[in-house]
Write an enzyme that holds these catalytic residues in place. Structure first.
Site, PDB file in Angstrom:
ATOM      1  N   LYS A  66      -5.953   9.560  -2.106  1.00  0.00           N
ATOM      2  CA  LYS A  66      -6.462   8.824  -0.956  1.00  0.00           C
ATOM      3  C   LYS A  66      -7.164   9.775   0.006  1.00  0.00           C
ATOM      4  O   LYS A  66      -6.853  10.963   0.043  1.00  0.00           O
ATOM      5  CB  LYS A  66      -5.287   8.182  -0.188  1.00  0.00           C
ATOM      6  CG  LYS A  66      -4.637   7.003  -0.880  1.00  0.00           C
ATOM      7  CD  LYS A  66      -3.516   6.425  -0.024  1.00  0.00           C
ATOM      8  CE  LYS A  66      -2.870   5.225  -0.688  1.00  0.00           C
ATOM      9  NZ  LYS A  66      -3.780   4.088  -0.878  1.00  0.00           N
ATOM     10  N   ARG A  80       2.171  -1.812  -8.373  1.00  0.00           N
ATOM     11  CA  ARG A  80       2.307  -2.801  -9.458  1.00  0.00           C
ATOM     12  C   ARG A  80       2.975  -2.167 -10.682  1.00  0.00           C
ATOM     13  O   ARG A  80       3.659  -2.837 -11.436  1.00  0.00           O
ATOM     14  CB  ARG A  80       0.933  -3.392  -9.798  1.00  0.00           C
ATOM     15  CG  ARG A  80      -0.077  -2.402 -10.304  1.00  0.00           C
ATOM     16  CD  ARG A  80      -1.510  -2.907 -10.184  1.00  0.00           C
ATOM     17  NE  ARG A  80      -1.990  -2.942  -8.788  1.00  0.00           N
ATOM     18  CZ  ARG A  80      -3.178  -3.393  -8.410  1.00  0.00           C
ATOM     19  NH1 ARG A  80      -4.025  -3.859  -9.304  1.00  0.00           N
ATOM     20  NH2 ARG A  80      -3.533  -3.383  -7.145  1.00  0.00           N
TER      21      ARG A  80
HETATM   22  N1  BES Z   1      -0.079   1.341  -0.831  1.00  0.00           N
HETATM   23  C1  BES Z   1      -1.407   0.978  -1.150  1.00  0.00           C
HETATM   24  C2  BES Z   1      -1.849  -0.289  -0.420  1.00  0.00           C
HETATM   25  C3  BES Z   1      -2.547  -0.060   0.901  1.00  0.00           C
HETATM   26  C4  BES Z   1      -3.800   0.509   0.944  1.00  0.00           C
HETATM   27  C5  BES Z   1      -1.963  -0.485   2.063  1.00  0.00           C
HETATM   28  C6  BES Z   1      -4.426   0.682   2.156  1.00  0.00           C
HETATM   29  C7  BES Z   1      -2.583  -0.308   3.271  1.00  0.00           C
HETATM   30  C8  BES Z   1      -3.825   0.266   3.329  1.00  0.00           C
HETATM   31  C9  BES Z   1      -1.530   0.707  -2.642  1.00  0.00           C
HETATM   32  O1  BES Z   1      -0.709   1.458  -3.457  1.00  0.00           O
HETATM   33  C10 BES Z   1      -2.919   1.015  -3.048  1.00  0.00           C
HETATM   34  O2  BES Z   1      -3.303   2.140  -2.942  1.00  0.00           O
HETATM   35  N2  BES Z   1      -3.639   0.000  -3.519  1.00  0.00           N
HETATM   36  C11 BES Z   1      -4.979   0.161  -3.970  1.00  0.00           C
HETATM   37  C12 BES Z   1      -5.128  -0.605  -5.267  1.00  0.00           C
HETATM   38  C13 BES Z   1      -6.423  -0.315  -6.003  1.00  0.00           C
HETATM   39  C14 BES Z   1      -6.465   1.125  -6.446  1.00  0.00           C
HETATM   40  C15 BES Z   1      -6.498  -1.242  -7.213  1.00  0.00           C
HETATM   41  C16 BES Z   1      -5.908  -0.407  -2.895  1.00  0.00           C
HETATM   42  O3  BES Z   1      -5.606  -1.439  -2.308  1.00  0.00           O
HETATM   43  O4  BES Z   1      -6.916   0.226  -2.620  1.00  0.00           O
HETATM   44 MN    MN Z   2      -1.526   3.352  -3.929  1.00  0.00          MN
END
Ligand code: BES
Ligand code: MN
Ligand code: ZN
Length: 524
Positions: free
Chosen positions: A296, A370
């Site tokens: 990230k 997931r």
């Molecule tokens: N924990 C995050 C979800 C999240 C992202 C919450 C930003 C709050 C702000 C989750 O694990 C994640 O990174 N999800 C990705 C999924 C994608 C890679 C399919 C997302 O939402 O970008």
């Molecule tokens: Mn994530």
């Protein structure tokens, strides 16, 4: 277990014990007394929008020769719902907190919001005792809902703030709720609602703690402590070895990049006959989400300590059920892992075999929630034979974009269950909004080399695609719902009086209300 890891674990436990010793939180004790208007001290009084005023406000205003009404008018305070005015040194009172109630009819939620504002005011007040006046006897148990609000609103997390010498200690002492039926309301509070508040507090504490303190094993230890002495509870923990034996490839995959090994925690509460199928709540418990190799951006990454909110919420919800001895069987399942990049971490393109036998290809190591959830859900279906299964997760940024801070995303193939959760959301103040699980999302999850892939194109309905992926591991006939709470788990701006900034503990009250209204023989 390698020596370094063993040492680390011991250091962790020592640190935890030490932190608990210093965890004296600023927090007011709540008491109940018969309704009366005191002559002095610090008071909290509600004000309906518009004039003429009645009840405690009118009584106080008359006693003060109209000074209260004039002070409110001069401050532009009109009694709008959710507003508050703090007056000091009026008449014989050290402090008078006016709380606006608007024109809405009195409801448990309104009472909780009133209490919430008083709780927040109490955090910054130097008064030893704040007396909250509520003369109205039309809603039975009003005092218990006021108390719930106070308790939720006064939450702070100050473990790591030193008390500076010479600074007054605020937010300690009492809130006395003055109501027409103090005995009955007090009993209702301790038996039925204080346990829920304790569940929310546990969830908020777990989420507020940084990821160097709360990681999979220490989460387990904290849960054990919270449930110590609570009857009819059994705690079960799977470590990496147990996971390997069960073929939980996805749980292990997410955990493999971290020095903190993953855990699957199950908290079984038995409040009904042994053969009654349990309500099962599965929470995403990523104690820190860096994204892994699909890392990230560093901006705001600190907040990803909150990525275990689902796990904290199911733990808190079952703590509440057990403490108030709800007549149900329920299990909290926490899928705990830390998502880190390292030489041993999973890569995009890796193919993982899950406990169910179904395989997936990793598109993004940042779609880790997931992954852990599908193994936890497979385990839950196999081991627990649930009557209902609800998973709750800070799953996608897409949910934040779709619904903002006001609603969690609800996904379900079962309309009846969805309806129950929508109603529980409205009643508890932890609202949900239903979003679709369109069959076409399946196309976005096709992999050329595995049964599925863990993420879609990145265009389109990301929250729905995530939900759809999880659904591929759930038996079609099982009443299942997925709650995406990414936007609800952490508050950057105030919205509700019962939810201070930071960790919200979202989900505890929603799940408690869902159980109360649908599985306790319609008792309340
Ligand atoms: N924990 C995050 C979800 C999240 C992202 C919450 C930003 C709050 C702000 C989750 O694990 C994640 O990174 N999800 C990705 C999924 C994608 C890679 C399919 C997302 O939402 O970008
Ligand atoms: Mn994530
Ligand atoms: Zn995550």
């Amino acid at each position: 277990m390698p020596r370094s890891r063993r040492l680390m674990r011991h250091a962790g436990i020592a640190l935890l014990a030490c932190l608990l010793a210093f965890a004296a939180e600023a927090q007011r004790v709540i008491e109940f007394e018969a309704y009366a208007v005191p002559d002095d001290g610090a008071l909290a009084v509600t004000v309906k929008r518009g004039v003429p005023q009645e009840g405690a406000f009118a009584e106080l205003d008359a006693a003060a020769g109209g000074a209260l009404g004039r002070a409110a008018a001069n401050a532009g305070f009109t009694g709008e719902r959710g507003t508050m005015l703090n007056l000091h040194g009026l008449g014989g009172y050290t402090q008078v907190i006016l709380v606006g109630t608007g024109e809405d009819p009195v409801s448990p939620r309104l009472l909780e919001d009133i209490g919430g504002l008083v709780g927040q005011a109490g955090v910054v007040s130097a008064a030893e005792t704040i007396q909250l006046l509520w003369p109205d006897a039309t809603i039975a148990g009003a005092g218990a809902h006021l108390a719930l609000g106070v308790e939720l609103g006064q939450y702070t997390f100050l473990q790591y703030r030193s008390q500076r010498p010479g600074q007054p200690v605020l937010g300690q002492g009492r809130v006395v709720v003055r109501v027409p039926q103090p005995q009955a309301d007090g009993r209702l509070w301790t038996q039925s609602w204080q346990p829920v508040a304790q569940g929310v507090r546990l969830a908020r504490d777990l989420v507020s703690e940084p990821a160097n303190v709360v990681y999979p094993q220490s989460f387990v230890e904290r849960a054990r402590l919270a449930f110590e002495g609570v009857p009819n509870v059994r705690i079960e923990v799977l470590d990496e070895r147990a996971m390997a034996e069960l073929g939980m490839g996805a749980m292990l995959a997410v955990g493999q990049g971290s020095a903190r090994p993953p855990r699957l925690l199950a908290i079984h509460y038995r409040g009904a006959a042994a053969d009654e199928a349990p309500l099962v709540f599965v929470g995403k418990g990523i104690t820190f989400d860096t994204g892994g190799i699909s890392i990230k951006p560093s901006q705001d990454m600190w907040r990803m300590k909150y990525d275990m909110t689902g796990a904290a919420s199911v733990t808190g919800a079952v703590l509440g059920l057990a403490k108030r001895r709800a007549p149900v069987n329920a299990v909290a399942v926490a899928a705990l892992a830390e998502n880190m990049p390292s030489g041993s971490a999973i890569r995009p393109g890796d193919v993982i075999r899950t406990m169910s036998g179904q395989t997936f290809e990793i598109m993004s190591t940042d779609a880790e929630g997931r992954m852990v959830l599908v193994d936890a859900i497979t385990w839950a279906q196999r081991e627990l034979k649930p009557a209902v299964l609800i998973d709750i997760a800070t799953l996608t940024g897409s949910q934040v974009t779709a619904l903002g801070d006001e609603y969690a995303g609800l996904f379900s193939r079962h309309d009846a269950l969805a309806g129950q959760l929508l109603a529980a959301g409205a009643a508890s103040g932890e609202e949900v909004w239903r979003l679709p699980l369109h069959p076409s999302y399946a196309k976005d999850l096709e992999s050329p080399i595995a049964d599925l892939r863990n993420g879609g194109s990145g265009r389109g309905a990301g929250a729905g695609v995530g939900a759809f992926f999880i659904g591929a591991w759930v038996a079609p006939e099982l009443p299942w719902a997925h709650l995406d709470i990414a936007s609800m788990a952490w508050r950057d701006a105030p919205l509700l009086p019962t939810v201070p900034l930071g960790a919200s503990g979202y989900g505890v009250r929603l799940l408690d209300r869902f159980v109360r209204d649908n599985f306790e023989g319609g008792s309340r």
